[in-house]
Design a protein around this motif. Structure first.
Motif, mmCIF file in Angstrom:
data_model
loop_
_atom_site.group_PDB
_atom_site.id
_atom_site.type_symbol
_atom_site.label_atom_id
_atom_site.label_comp_id
_atom_site.label_asym_id
_atom_site.label_seq_id
_atom_site.Cartn_x
_atom_site.Cartn_y
_atom_site.Cartn_z
ATOM 1 N N CYS A 1 0.863 -1.370 0.101
ATOM 2 C CA CYS A 1 -0.089 -0.031 -0.027
ATOM 3 C C CYS A 1 0.778 1.250 0.062
ATOM 4 C CB CYS A 1 -0.866 0.013 1.332
ATOM 5 S SG CYS A 1 -1.875 -1.405 1.350
ATOM 6 N N GLU A 2 0.386 2.371 -0.453
ATOM 7 C CA GLU A 2 1.119 3.551 -0.678
ATOM 8 C C GLU A 2 1.578 3.803 0.759
ATOM 9 O OE1 GLU A 2 0.562 8.384 -2.250
ATOM 10 O OE2 GLU A 2 -1.134 7.044 -1.989
ATOM 11 N N ALA A 3 0.983 3.903 1.820
ATOM 12 C CA ALA A 3 1.518 4.393 3.105
ATOM 13 C C ALA A 3 2.575 3.324 3.660
ATOM 14 C CB ALA A 3 0.278 3.984 4.154
ATOM 15 N N GLU A 4 2.741 2.237 2.984
ATOM 16 C CA GLU A 4 3.879 1.356 3.264
ATOM 17 C C GLU A 4 5.275 1.645 2.829
ATOM 18 O OE1 GLU A 4 1.294 -2.653 4.579
ATOM 19 O OE2 GLU A 4 1.978 -2.509 2.261
ATOM 20 N N VAL A 5 5.227 2.579 1.780
ATOM 21 C CA VAL A 5 6.305 2.825 1.088
ATOM 22 C C VAL A 5 7.132 3.824 1.315
ATOM 23 C CG1 VAL A 5 7.221 3.156 -1.443
ATOM 24 C CG2 VAL A 5 5.177 1.338 -0.859
ATOM 25 N N PRO A 6 8.399 4.017 1.671
ATOM 26 C CA PRO A 6 9.017 5.241 2.026
ATOM 27 C C PRO A 6 8.977 6.343 0.989
ATOM 28 C CG PRO A 6 10.414 3.177 2.520
ATOM 29 C CD PRO A 6 9.142 2.790 1.709
#
Length: 200
Positions: free
Chosen positions: A175-180
């Protein structure tokens, strides 16, 4: 990952807020200046087909352990209406509990991609149609193949298959939130890294 290890081994689905994302400066920077890990992997890619598509029909919920993917060339005069009609058939399979979810996307052919050369589609009257169907069970998708193939043929009336018609097994989801925000800080899980280091 494909059940067929020799052809089209991997399929990646990116959910975009807008197709303009593939022209965004941040994305183009990623394309033109890959991380060392990405650069290392790119040399092993082959038979790449990239289709940025606009979703025209979707339904169901959840994430399947298996997914059936088809990429087709369809006459543009009826592609949109035919995709909606096919969506109704697939929606019936969702309501009957035979598949978890589906989505259908339309795309202009020959969209520019700087990383890998792709075979040009020469007929201007054709659009690309991508069909994605998810299930929790492989045998369910196997059993549904005649039904799905007949529905695709009867509704879309495809002119060609674009090298993609495969059953894939779920490998990973991000998910987007998991990607730095800094992509150089993205780390592959040890289990996933070991898969690729065998060939990288």
């Amino acid at each position: 990952m494909s059940e067929d290890e020799k052809v089209n081994r991997y399929f990646t689905l990116y959910e975009l807020n807008d197709l303009a994302a593939v022209q965004h400066p941040a994305y183009l920077d990623l394309v033109r200046r890959p991380t060392p890990w990405s650069q290392k992997m790119r040399q092993h890619f082959s038979n790449v087909l990239r289709i940025p598509a606009e979703t025209t029909a979707f339904g169901g919920r959840g994430m399947g352990a298996y997914v059936w993917v088809q990429a087709l060339a369809v006459h543009r005069d009826h592609a949109a209406a035919a995709s909606v009609k096919l969506g109704l058939v697939l929606h019936g399979l969702v309501r009957a509990g035979k598949v978890l979810a589906y989505r259908i996307g339309l795309a202009e052919p020959n969209q520019e991609y700087e990383v890998f050369a792709q075979v040009a589609q020469l007929d201007p009257d054709l659009l690309n149609v991508v069909v994605v169907i998810e299930s929790s069970r492989r045998d369910a998708l196997d059993q549904l193949q005649p039904t799905i193939q007949n529905a695709v043929r009867d509704t879309l009336q495809p002119q060609a298959t674009l090298r993609r018609e495969r059953l894939f097994k779920f490998l990973a989801s991000f998910c987007e939130a998991e990607v730095p925000a800094d992509r150089t800080q993205i780390l592959a899980a040890e289990a996933m890294r070991s898969r690729f280091e065998e060939v990288c």
